[in-house]
Scaffold this motif. Structure first.
Motif, PDB file in Angstrom:
ATOM      1  N   LYS A   1      37.962  42.348  37.631  1.00 56.78           N
ATOM      2  CA  LYS A   1      38.815  42.813  36.542  1.00 56.78           C
ATOM      3  C   LYS A   1      37.965  43.163  35.326  1.00 56.78           C
ATOM      4  CE  LYS A   1      42.984  40.220  37.784  1.00 56.78           C
ATOM      5  NZ  LYS A   1      43.993  39.240  37.297  1.00 56.78           N
TER       6      LYS A   1
ATOM      7  N   ARG B   1      46.038  46.210  35.871  1.00 58.41           N
ATOM      8  CA  ARG B   1      46.408  44.845  36.246  1.00 58.41           C
ATOM      9  C   ARG B   1      47.291  44.188  35.189  1.00 58.41           C
ATOM     10  NH1 ARG B   1      46.031  44.692  41.545  1.00 58.41           N
ATOM     11  NH2 ARG B   1      43.903  44.691  42.367  1.00 58.41           N
ATOM     12  N   GLU B   2      46.943  44.412  33.933  1.00 53.90           N
ATOM     13  CA  GLU B   2      47.723  43.834  32.845  1.00 53.90           C
ATOM     14  C   GLU B   2      47.786  44.859  31.724  1.00 53.90           C
ATOM     15  OE1 GLU B   2      46.092  40.133  31.506  1.00 53.90           O
ATOM     16  OE2 GLU B   2      45.570  39.495  33.541  1.00 53.90           O
ATOM     17  N   THR B   3      48.914  44.950  31.075  1.00 52.29           N
ATOM     18  CA  THR B   3      49.030  45.816  29.909  1.00 52.29           C
ATOM     19  C   THR B   3      49.507  44.995  28.738  1.00 52.29           C
ATOM     20  OG1 THR B   3      51.268  46.468  30.560  1.00 52.29           O
ATOM     21  CG2 THR B   3      49.463  47.916  31.218  1.00 52.29           C
TER      22      THR B   3
ATOM     23  N   LYS C   1      44.093  45.147  31.106  1.00 50.19           N
ATOM     24  CA  LYS C   1      43.027  44.984  32.092  1.00 50.19           C
ATOM     25  C   LYS C   1      43.221  45.980  33.226  1.00 50.19           C
ATOM     26  CE  LYS C   1      41.823  40.096  31.432  1.00 50.19           C
ATOM     27  NZ  LYS C   1      41.738  38.758  32.084  1.00 50.19           N
ATOM     28  N   ILE C   2      42.104  46.455  33.766  1.00 43.11           N
ATOM     29  CA  ILE C   2      42.138  47.213  34.995  1.00 43.11           C
ATOM     30  C   ILE C   2      41.396  46.400  36.041  1.00 43.11           C
ATOM     31  CG2 ILE C   2      42.380  49.513  34.001  1.00 43.11           C
ATOM     32  CD1 ILE C   2      39.412  49.888  34.150  1.00 43.11           C
ATOM     33  N   GLY C   3      41.790  46.565  37.290  1.00 46.08           N
ATOM     34  CA  GLY C   3      41.191  45.767  38.345  1.00 46.08           C
ATOM     35  C   GLY C   3      40.864  46.593  39.559  1.00 46.08           C
ATOM     36  N   CYS C   4      39.946  46.092  40.348  1.00 46.74           N
ATOM     37  CA  CYS C   4      39.523  46.750  41.578  1.00 46.74           C
ATOM     38  C   CYS C   4      40.339  46.197  42.741  1.00 46.74           C
ATOM     39  CB  CYS C   4      38.031  46.541  41.815  1.00 46.74           C
ATOM     40  SG  CYS C   4      37.437  47.246  43.363  1.00 46.74           S
ATOM     41  N   GLU C   5      41.021  47.057  43.457  1.00 43.20           N
ATOM     42  CA  GLU C   5      41.821  46.610  44.576  1.00 43.20           C
ATOM     43  C   GLU C   5      40.973  46.295  45.799  1.00 43.20           C
ATOM     44  OE1 GLU C   5      44.977  49.361  45.256  1.00 43.20           O
ATOM     45  OE2 GLU C   5      46.039  48.801  43.421  1.00 43.20           O
TER      46      GLU C   5
ATOM     47  N   ALA D   1      43.101  49.921  39.427  1.00 44.47           N
ATOM     48  CA  ALA D   1      44.513  49.952  39.059  1.00 44.47           C
ATOM     49  C   ALA D   1      44.731  49.126  37.808  1.00 44.47           C
ATOM     50  CB  ALA D   1      45.370  49.416  40.210  1.00 44.47           C
TER      51      ALA D   1
ATOM     52  N   GLY E   1      38.575  42.867  43.786  1.00 48.80           N
ATOM     53  CA  GLY E   1      39.297  41.964  42.902  1.00 48.80           C
ATOM     54  C   GLY E   1      38.727  41.812  41.502  1.00 48.80           C
TER      55      GLY E   1
ATOM     56  N   CYS F   1      34.491  50.939  40.335  1.00 47.30           N
ATOM     57  CA  CYS F   1      34.194  49.530  40.066  1.00 47.30           C
ATOM     58  C   CYS F   1      32.682  49.312  40.050  1.00 47.30           C
ATOM     59  CB  CYS F   1      34.831  48.660  41.149  1.00 47.30           C
ATOM     60  SG  CYS F   1      34.395  46.912  41.027  1.00 47.30           S
TER      61      CYS F   1
END
Length: 340
Positions: free
Chosen positions: A45, A22-24, A36-40, A20, A43, A11
Motif C-alpha cells: 500500500k 484502497r482507502e479514500t 491509499k492505493i494498493g497493489c492487488e 487500485a 498487497g 507497484c
C-alpha cells in the motif's frame, strides 16, 4: 492525484500494474487528495497525501533537499526572477526549444519545480517526481498546470511503465544519489525507442575538486540541517559582496576563494542574489551525497546503454549529456561501466 491516471503507475515492490484505490480520505471530484492505493498482486500500500502518491519512505537520504526547497520554494523559478535561467538550461540540455504537446515527458528529481514550470509551459504530458518532500513545493508552484502529474518516488525504482516516455530529463540530481551510474541506468529504461534522455551532473576535474565544499563537506554534511541552515544564513550574506569583487578581479576562480556561491553574473537583483547564495551554499554543504563525474564517464554511460546521437559537453552545471534510444529496441543495455 487524478483517478484517471491511476493506471499509469506500477507497484515499486513487484512491478505489477494492478494498482487500485484502497482507502479514500478527501476527494475533490476526480482528484484524490488523501487516501491509499494498493497493489492487488502483492498487497503493498502507498499513501496519497495532499494529492500526491508517495512511493518512498518519509525519512530518506534526500531530506536536506526537502528542507531547502520548502524554504526556498520560489527562489529559483524563472517566473519569480524574471530571467530565463532555468529555461535556458532546460532547452540547452534537450538540444533546443520545441513544442512538446503530444509528448510524454518524465522529469526525475524536480526539486521545487524550476524546470517543471518550463516543461509544463511547453505543453508536455509531464510526470515529475522527487525523492524528497520537495515535491510538495513543486506541486504548490505548478498545481495550476493540468498537464503535470506529481508523485514522490525513487530514481532507482520509478513506479511507471518502462519504455513509455518520449523524453526523460534529469538535471542537477545524479551526483546527489548514492550511485550516479546506477541512477543513470535506471533512467534509460523509461525512454521509449527513438526517445531522448538528457542529464546534467557536476563535473569531476581538478579545478572542480579544489572547491571549498570538498574540503568542508566531510564535516558539514553531518551537521543537523536546521543548524547548518542557520549558520549559512548568518555568514553567507556578508560574504556575497566579497565574492562579487573577487569575481570581478579573477573571474570564476576568484569567486571560489570564499566558501560560498553567488550569482551576480547571472543578472539577479541584489536581494534575490543573496537568497540564491544562501540556498546554493546550503545545497553545496548539506547533501548526504556529492559524486561528480568526468565527461568521459558520462559519455561511456550513454554508449554502454546502446544510445545513439550522443552529445556530452560542458555546461553551466558541469557535464551535460544527451542521447537517443535506438528505434526498434525492446531493452537497453544495463551493463555497468567503470568510472573515469
Amino acid at each position: 492525484m487524478l483517478i484517471s491516471r491511476l493506471g499509469e503507475y506500477v507497484c515499486p515492490s513487484c512491478r505489477s500494474r494492478i494498482l487500485a484505490i484502497r482507502e479514500t480520505g478527501v476527494t475533490k471530484g476526480r482528484v484524490i487528495e488523501n487516501g491509499k492505493i494498493g497493489c492487488e498482486a502483492c498487497g503493498a500500500k502507498y499513501p496519497i497525501v495532499a494529492g500526491i502518491p508517495r512511493f518512498v519512505p518519509v525519512s530518506n537520504y534526500a531530506e536536506s533537499f526537502g528542507f531547502q526547497w520548502n524554504i526556498h520554494a520560489r527562489t529559483q523559478l524563472d517566473s519569480h526572477s524574471g530571467l530565463p535561467i532555468s529555461e535556458d538550461r532546460v532547452w540547452a540540455a534537450l538540444g533546443g526549444k520545441e513544442d512538446l504537446r503530444g509528448q510524454r515527458v518524465l522529469e526525475a528529481g524536480s526539486g521545487a519545480g524550476r524546470f517543471t514550470e518550463i516543461l509544463a509551459a511547453s505543453g508536455a504530458d509531464l510526470f515529475t517526481f522527487d525523492y524528497s518532500s520537495a515535491v510538495d513545493a513543486n506541486a504548490r508552484n505548478n498545481e495550476t498546470s493540468s498537464n503535470v502529474h506529481f508523485f514522490q518516488g525513487d530514481i532507482f525504482n520509478i513506479p511507471l511503465t518502462e519504455a513509455s516516455f518520449d523524453k526523460v530529463i534529469c538535471l542537477g540530481v545524479l551526483q546527489h544519489t548514492p550511485d550516479p551510474q546506477a541512477a543513470f541506468r535506471s533512467l534509460t529504461k523509461y525512454v521509449k525507442p527513438g526517445g531522448l534522455l538528457a542529464v546534467d551532473v557536476y563535473r569531476r576535474d581538478l579545478a572542480a575538486l579544489l572547491q571549498w565544499k570538498y574540503l568542508l563537506r566531510p564535516i558539514t554534511k553531518r551537521v543537523p540541517k536546521e543548524r547548518l541552515y542557520r549558520l549559512i544564513s548568518t555568514f553567507t550574506p556578508p560574504l556575497v559582496p566579497i565574492a562579487k569583487q573577487l569575481r570581478r578581479i579573477a573571474g570564476r576562480m576568484g569567486a571560489r576563494l570564499v566558501p560560498i556561491v553567488e550569482y551576480s553574473h547571472l543578472g539577479l537583483p541584489p536581494t534575490l542574489n543573496v537568497q540564491w547564495a544562501v540556498l546554493d551554499t546550503f545545497d553545496m554543504y548539506s547533501p548526504a551525497h556529492d559524486h561528480p563525474q568526468s565527461l568521459a564517464t558520462v559519455n561511456r554511460w550513454f554508449q554502454d546503454a546502446g544510445f545513439e546521437d550522443i552529445r556530452v559537453r560542458r555546461g553551466p552545471n558541469g557535464v551535460v549529456g544527451s542521447g537517443r534510444r535506438p528505434p526498434g529496441t525492446d531493452k537497453v543495455s544495463q551493463e555497468p561501466v567503470g568510472a573515469a
